[in-house]
Design an enzyme around this catalytic site. Structure first.
Site, PDB file in Angstrom:
ATOM      1  N   ARG A 113       0.820  -1.221   0.000  1.00  0.00           N
ATOM      2  CA  ARG A 113       0.000   0.000   0.000  1.00  0.00           C
ATOM      3  C   ARG A 113       0.848   1.263   0.000  1.00  0.00           C
ATOM      4  O   ARG A 113       0.433   2.295  -0.558  1.00  0.00           O
ATOM      5  CB  ARG A 113      -0.928   0.001   1.223  1.00  0.00           C
ATOM      6  CG  ARG A 113      -2.000   1.107   1.212  1.00  0.00           C
ATOM      7  CD  ARG A 113      -2.961   0.931   2.371  1.00  0.00           C
ATOM      8  NE  ARG A 113      -4.117   1.822   2.313  1.00  0.00           N
ATOM      9  CZ  ARG A 113      -4.335   2.829   3.150  1.00  0.00           C
ATOM     10  NH1 ARG A 113      -3.462   3.081   4.126  1.00  0.00           N
ATOM     11  NH2 ARG A 113      -5.414   3.585   3.040  1.00  0.00           N
ATOM     12  N   ILE A 122      -7.294   7.685  -0.964  1.00  0.00           N
ATOM     13  CA  ILE A 122      -7.182   6.231  -0.984  1.00  0.00           C
ATOM     14  C   ILE A 122      -8.030   5.722   0.181  1.00  0.00           C
ATOM     15  O   ILE A 122      -7.973   6.262   1.287  1.00  0.00           O
ATOM     16  CB  ILE A 122      -5.710   5.773  -0.861  1.00  0.00           C
ATOM     17  CG1 ILE A 122      -5.589   4.245  -0.944  1.00  0.00           C
ATOM     18  CG2 ILE A 122      -5.056   6.291   0.414  1.00  0.00           C
ATOM     19  CD1 ILE A 122      -4.139   3.751  -1.002  1.00  0.00           C
ATOM     20  N   SER A 123      -8.849   4.719  -0.078  1.00  0.00           N
ATOM     21  CA  SER A 123      -9.770   4.227   0.952  1.00  0.00           C
ATOM     22  C   SER A 123      -9.022   3.613   2.126  1.00  0.00           C
ATOM     23  O   SER A 123      -7.895   3.123   1.985  1.00  0.00           O
ATOM     24  CB  SER A 123     -10.718   3.172   0.364  1.00  0.00           C
ATOM     25  OG  SER A 123     -11.581   3.740  -0.582  1.00  0.00           O
ATOM     26  N   ALA A 124      -9.668   3.626   3.276  1.00  0.00           N
ATOM     27  CA  ALA A 124      -9.130   2.934   4.450  1.00  0.00           C
ATOM     28  C   ALA A 124      -8.974   1.454   4.136  1.00  0.00           C
ATOM     29  O   ALA A 124      -9.725   0.890   3.329  1.00  0.00           O
ATOM     30  CB  ALA A 124     -10.058   3.128   5.644  1.00  0.00           C
ATOM     31  N   ILE A 125      -8.018   0.821   4.784  1.00  0.00           N
ATOM     32  CA  ILE A 125      -7.732  -0.583   4.509  1.00  0.00           C
ATOM     33  C   ILE A 125      -8.957  -1.455   4.771  1.00  0.00           C
ATOM     34  O   ILE A 125      -9.261  -2.362   4.004  1.00  0.00           O
ATOM     35  CB  ILE A 125      -6.522  -1.058   5.333  1.00  0.00           C
ATOM     36  CG1 ILE A 125      -5.285  -0.218   4.991  1.00  0.00           C
ATOM     37  CG2 ILE A 125      -6.235  -2.538   5.069  1.00  0.00           C
ATOM     38  CD1 ILE A 125      -4.130  -0.403   5.943  1.00  0.00           C
TER      39      ILE A 125
END
Length: 224
Positions: free
Chosen positions: A34, A60-63
């Site tokens: 990431r 970027i989206s949260a994991i």
């Protein structure tokens, strides 16, 4: 602590919390770096489970959100996947890890991004991380899909839509699965759509908040 150690810890936490169950998704999240999909100044936060700015007003989206959406999509090795909203390329890399690299793979991810500068950023990230041959990034209106390569086994939308764009339903294979956040500016829920034997089956998932899906069948920039 190394990025690899940080990644292992956050994935273990997501598994323990029940967000992650699918072995293919767990393996993909462990394999994809990431940190290579985040602007250099923000890389120290790569394995904080939170959205991060990537420029051009996007994130970027949260994991955990990537984990949840990927599990709901349930991609399989060999699938052809359409992603709407490339962003930095991280979600596309996770999908490519599953459909193209696991169990002999053979699948491919087509990813649509409306911001040309962001598409260029994503292509560089995907190349650096080793996924460029498995992901095709196209600059276009994502609400129109990408009929040149339709139909798709799976379609994922990583921006908030007022409803599912009709072209995406048309381009979804039968059987196939589509996942998208649907709602208004302030509140959305994941909508999971299955096309099966000519029928469209819908169910709602978790609440979420995404950047807007801009385009003919989404929001206009003036509305948002």
């Amino acid at each position: 602590m190394s990025f690899q150690e940080q990644k292992r810890r956050v994935i273990e936490l997501l598994v323990d919390s029940g967000y992650l169950k699918n072995p293919r998704v767990i393996k993909a999240l462990l394999n994809v770096p990431r940190e290579l999909f985040i602007p250099e100044a923000m890389r120290k936060y790569a394995y904080h489970d939170t959205p991060l700015p990537i420029g051009w007003g996007q994130t970027i989206s949260a994991i955990h959100m990537v984990a949840i959406m990927t599990e709901e999509l349930d991609p399989e090795p060999g699938n052809k996947v359409l992603e709407i909203g490339t962003g930095s390329g991280y979600q596309a890399a996770v999908l490519a890890e599953i459909v193209a690299k696991q169990d002999s793979g053979g699948g491919h991810v087509y990813s649509i991004e409306r911001i040309s500068e962001l598409a260029s950023f994503a292509r560089k990230n995907l190349e650096r991380a080793g996924y460029s041959e498995h992901v095709t990034v196209v600059v276009a209106d994502g609400t129109l899909g990408y009929k040149e390569e339709a139909p798709y086994d799976r379609i994922i939308v990583t921006a908030a839509a007022p409803d599912i764009p009709p072209p995406l339903l048309e381009q979804l294979r039968d059987p196939g699965i589509l996942v998208a956040p649907v709602g208004d500016r302030y509140f959305q829920r994941l909508l999971i759509v299955e096309k099966r034997n000519g029928r469209i089956i819908k169910r709602w998932g978790i609440e979420c908040v995404f950047v807007p899906l801009i385009g003919k069948y989404g929001w206009s920039e003036s509305e948002w």
